[in-house]
Motif scaffolding. Structure first.
Motif, mmCIF file in Angstrom:
data_model
loop_
_atom_site.group_PDB
_atom_site.id
_atom_site.type_symbol
_atom_site.label_atom_id
_atom_site.label_comp_id
_atom_site.label_asym_id
_atom_site.label_seq_id
_atom_site.Cartn_x
_atom_site.Cartn_y
_atom_site.Cartn_z
ATOM 1 N N ALA A 369 68.883 -13.409 75.885
ATOM 2 C CA ALA A 369 68.300 -12.306 75.171
ATOM 3 C C ALA A 369 68.227 -10.977 75.725
ATOM 4 O O ALA A 369 67.951 -9.511 75.849
ATOM 5 N N ALA A 370 67.616 -11.672 77.147
ATOM 6 C CA ALA A 370 67.629 -10.068 77.773
ATOM 7 C C ALA A 370 68.423 -8.925 78.276
ATOM 8 O O ALA A 370 67.851 -7.760 78.620
ATOM 9 N N ARG A 371 69.555 -9.609 78.239
ATOM 10 C CA ARG A 371 70.468 -8.778 78.084
ATOM 11 C C ARG A 371 70.876 -7.490 76.388
ATOM 12 O O ARG A 371 71.956 -6.772 75.936
ATOM 13 N N SER A 372 69.885 -7.752 75.488
ATOM 14 C CA SER A 372 70.135 -7.322 74.289
ATOM 15 C C SER A 372 70.159 -5.436 74.759
ATOM 16 O O SER A 372 69.215 -5.044 75.327
ATOM 17 N N ILE A 373 70.825 -5.386 73.935
ATOM 18 C CA ILE A 373 70.082 -3.712 73.301
ATOM 19 C C ILE A 373 69.416 -3.145 72.299
ATOM 20 O O ILE A 373 69.131 -2.150 72.594
ATOM 21 N N LEU A 374 68.969 -4.108 71.757
ATOM 22 C CA LEU A 374 67.976 -3.960 71.136
ATOM 23 C C LEU A 374 66.555 -4.114 71.253
ATOM 24 O O LEU A 374 66.915 -5.071 72.422
ATOM 25 N N MET A 375 65.516 -3.119 70.652
ATOM 26 C CA MET A 375 63.746 -3.310 71.237
ATOM 27 C C MET A 375 63.545 -4.210 71.217
ATOM 28 O O MET A 375 62.299 -5.065 71.643
ATOM 29 N N ASP A 376 63.474 -4.998 69.696
ATOM 30 C CA ASP A 376 63.140 -6.146 68.748
ATOM 31 C C ASP A 376 63.060 -7.158 69.579
ATOM 32 O O ASP A 376 63.678 -7.622 69.580
ATOM 33 N N PRO A 377 61.832 -8.047 69.057
ATOM 34 C CA PRO A 377 61.484 -8.648 70.442
ATOM 35 C C PRO A 377 61.458 -10.240 69.464
ATOM 36 O O PRO A 377 62.496 -11.514 69.186
ATOM 37 N N VAL A 378 61.544 -9.938 68.031
ATOM 38 C CA VAL A 378 61.330 -11.216 66.581
ATOM 39 C C VAL A 378 62.851 -11.808 66.195
ATOM 40 O O VAL A 378 64.146 -11.020 66.599
ATOM 41 N N PRO A 379 63.094 -12.984 66.638
ATOM 42 C CA PRO A 379 65.003 -13.239 66.042
ATOM 43 C C PRO A 379 65.226 -13.118 65.158
ATOM 44 O O PRO A 379 66.582 -12.616 64.902
ATOM 45 N N TYR A 380 64.484 -13.510 64.772
ATOM 46 C CA TYR A 380 65.314 -12.978 62.735
ATOM 47 C C TYR A 380 65.053 -11.645 62.377
ATOM 48 O O TYR A 380 66.343 -11.239 61.364
ATOM 49 N N ARG A 381 64.758 -10.610 63.294
ATOM 50 C CA ARG A 381 65.631 -9.127 62.483
ATOM 51 C C ARG A 381 66.267 -8.704 64.445
ATOM 52 O O ARG A 381 66.559 -7.718 63.589
ATOM 53 N N ASN A 382 66.544 -9.693 65.187
ATOM 54 C CA ASN A 382 67.081 -8.900 66.095
ATOM 55 C C ASN A 382 68.113 -10.280 66.367
ATOM 56 O O ASN A 382 67.608 -11.281 67.446
ATOM 57 N N PRO A 383 69.211 -10.258 65.824
ATOM 58 C CA PRO A 383 69.950 -11.579 66.403
ATOM 59 C C PRO A 383 70.613 -11.850 67.951
ATOM 60 O O PRO A 383 70.841 -12.575 67.863
ATOM 61 N N GLU A 384 70.262 -10.535 68.252
ATOM 62 C CA GLU A 384 70.740 -10.755 69.600
ATOM 63 C C GLU A 384 69.361 -11.125 70.710
ATOM 64 O O GLU A 384 69.904 -12.032 71.545
ATOM 65 N N MET A 385 68.417 -11.513 69.677
ATOM 66 C CA MET A 385 66.703 -12.566 70.212
ATOM 67 C C MET A 385 67.174 -13.748 70.209
ATOM 68 O O MET A 385 66.357 -14.126 70.621
#
Length: 604
Positions: A369-385
């Protein structure tokens, strides 16, 4: 001979991590002295003092409120001389506005002036003088660090003193110790001069005029400290890289492994007989690597599954903790002085000494997750988290990994996910939780500049909500590590080395090299001492260290458990906190955390 690397720095070099560590231990900080805060502001490189603060502002910050009013037009213009020995700073003799005299307030201010004059006569260090002044007068004092930009960030440092919310002029210097010395000196000068103007404004005009013309403030030119202090991230990166270079000095082909380096650093705050404080940084555990074993599960505890740098460094840190606990059991005064643990006043568990802090250095951003390109840390809104898992040589979301794979093959969670869980459970693990309180990371320094630090911070700190604190058993809590960037050395990328992992901890005579593809030590490893090429970091080695420590601490009840799995399960509070965190990941849509109870079901 044991390899160590240490560096001494003064307390003025501390930054935000000290505040984070103080809060993590719930240590009350004296109201008169607060830690430094970093603020964004263009650098101040001039040494002239051009004060625009009014006497009323300063006096009202340290004197009880009264009915007296002072004209906002009062300003102090201080001219600095070029004398190398002493600066003669004449006070502006302009006639102040005529105001009614307030005897009670003037008496208070005169007491402050006498105290400042006493400090000057005794030639007291400006930092100590300002501290004593605020303590004796009940004022709140803290020093703000002004972050310089551009080339000035390398050549000079800036600090300002803040008394009861009033910000004084910044002081600069080639080191933070000198900058703090200068800003305290500036604050004292401003206090002295403006309080003089305040008293003169409350006196008859003829008295005010004569007093203003006669006052000359004499101040010392600051000493230039011998230390060349650098900021916290650079210290951590330098000492970690230096330690790896020392350890692989006779293994030149492994020097390029610093591209995947992780190191745990213990910081000790020391104080000498003259009450001068300093900080000692020491690398106590490190690891390299960027791979993990992906074969069939092994149930004897002698395979090293995850060979990513952060995970290897954490297992090496656990070996270091076992050694420190054995040091505590020696009851030798010299050993107890060196030990990082002390008895807790609350219960039988040991805790870190109040002057010990733990930092983690990473040469690259952990996978997941630390290499995500999206800012949102909430997993259900940001699959990369969401939680990610290493399975059969690739990384994928844990939710889509088939149970038939996770129950038969070695599957390791990403380093980002493990760091997130360490923020709640600590880095000590289940076995050490029988002896010590949770051990949390104070700060994490990352030299990888290709990923946004904001996203990394959110991925590690914010995926576990602080609302869990109401559910977690004491003394577990959701912590927040302080993150910072630092440019590191560029190393030549050699793909073959990423499959190999180096580990070392304080007290080890040499490094151990493990092949991540097999989970066992290599033929050319300098350290070989395991059965069937088992690593000293494997589960079986940790369980042996646990049993050895239980005997040394005279804890026979801990020896009743025949398997490693039983010993871990009996760490009740740790397992309870672990279950709460795992459920939190599922409930927020991050995904399941696979259980590996069978791999711990060995006896020796």
């Amino acid at each position: 001979m044991r390899s160590t690397a240490k560096t001494m720095i003064t307390r003025e070099g501390r930054r935000v991590p000290r505040l984070a560590a103080s809060l993590s231990r719930h240590i009350p900080c004296p109201s008169s002295v607060q830690n430094e805060k970093t603020v964004e502001k263009p650098p101040i490189v001039t040494t002239s003092l051009e004060t625009t603060a009014t006497a009323e502002q300063i006096a009202s910050a340290i004197v009880p409120k009264c009915d007296a009013t002072v004209s906002d037009s009062l300003e102090l213009q201080v001219k600095t001389s070029e004398s190398e020995e002493c600066l003669q700073v004449p006070v502006d003799a302009d006639k102040p506005e005529e105001l009614p005299a307030k005897t009670e307030v003037v008496e208070d201010v005169n007491d402050f002036i006498k105290l400042l004059e006493e400090f000057e006569e005794k030639n007291i260090n400006p930092v100590s003088a300002l501290l004593q002044f605020c303590q004796r007068k009940g004022c709140e004092l803290h020093f703000q660090e002004v972050e310089n930009a551009g080339i000035s960030a390398i050549s000079c440092y800036s600090l300002r003193a803040v008394v009861n919310g009033f910000e004084f002029k910044e002081g600069t210097g080639v080191s933070k110790k000198e900058a703090k010395y200068n800003c305290a000196e500036i604050a004292l000068k401003q206090l002295y001069q403006q309080l003089q103007l305040f008293t003169s404004s409350a006196q008859p005009p003829e008295v005010a005029k004569s007093c203003a013309r006669s006052r000359v403030l004499s101040v010392r030119r600051p000493r230039v400290p011998t230390e060349n202090l650098v900021i916290h991230p650079i210290r951590c990166a330098a000492i970690s890289s230096c330690m790896l270079n020392m350890l692989v000095e006779h293994l030149p082909k492994y020097k390029s492994s610093k591209g995947t380096l992780a190191a745990f650093i213990v910081e000790r705050v020391t104080e000498d007989c003259s009450n001068e404080t300093g900080e000692q940084y020491e690398v106590v555990a490190l690891g390299t690597g960027d791979s993990c074993y992906s074969g069939w599960m092994c149930f004897d505890g002698r395979l090293l599954h995850d060979c990513h740098a952060a995970v290897i460094a954490r297992r090496a840190l656990q070996r270091y903790l076992f050694k420190q606990l054995l040091l505590f059991c020696s009851n030798n005064p010299a050993c107890l002085e060196k030990c990082i643990f002390c008895k807790s006043s609350e219960n039988d568990f040991l805790s870190l000494k109040h002057n010990i802090f733990l930092h983690l250095y990473l040469s690259s951003v952990p996978k997941g997750a630390a290499r995500s390109i999206l800012m949102d840390p909430v997993p259900y809104r940001n699959p990369e988290m969401r939680l990610h898992i290493h399975s059969k040589g690739s990384i994928m979301p844990a939710a889509i990994c088939r149970p038939s794979v996770t129950t038969t093959h070695v599957c390791c969670m990403s380093a980002s996910d493990k760091l997130s869980r360490w923020m709640v459970l600590g880095v000590q693990g289940a076995l050490l939780s029988h002896f010590i309180k949770p051990l949390y990371i104070t700060s994490i320094v990352i030299s990888d500049q290709f990923h946004t630090l904001t996203i990394v911070t959110k991925a590690i700190n914010q995926r576990v909500d602080e609302s869990l604190n109401e559910k977690l058993p004491s003394p577990f809590t959701a912590m927040r590590a302080h993150f910072s960037h630092c440019s590191g050395e560029e190393s030549e990328e050699i793909e073959a080395l990423y499959k190999l992992s180096i580990n070392w901890c304080w007290g080890d005579s040499s490094v151990e090299i493990v092949d991540g593809a097999t989970g066992k030590i290599t033929e050319d490893s300098p350290f070989k001492n395991g059965i069937n090429s088992a690593s000293r970091l494997c589960k079986a080695a940790m369980f042996w260290s646990f049993q050895r420590l239980a005997k040394a601490m005279d804890r026979p009840e801990l020896l009743e458990w025949s398997t490693c799995h039983e010993a871990k399960k009996e760490a009740k509070k740790y397992q309870q906190a672990k279950g709460i965190v795992n459920y939190h990941f599922i409930s927020t849509g991050a995904g399941p955390w696979p259980q590996k109870g069978l791999v711990d079901n060995f006896s020796k």
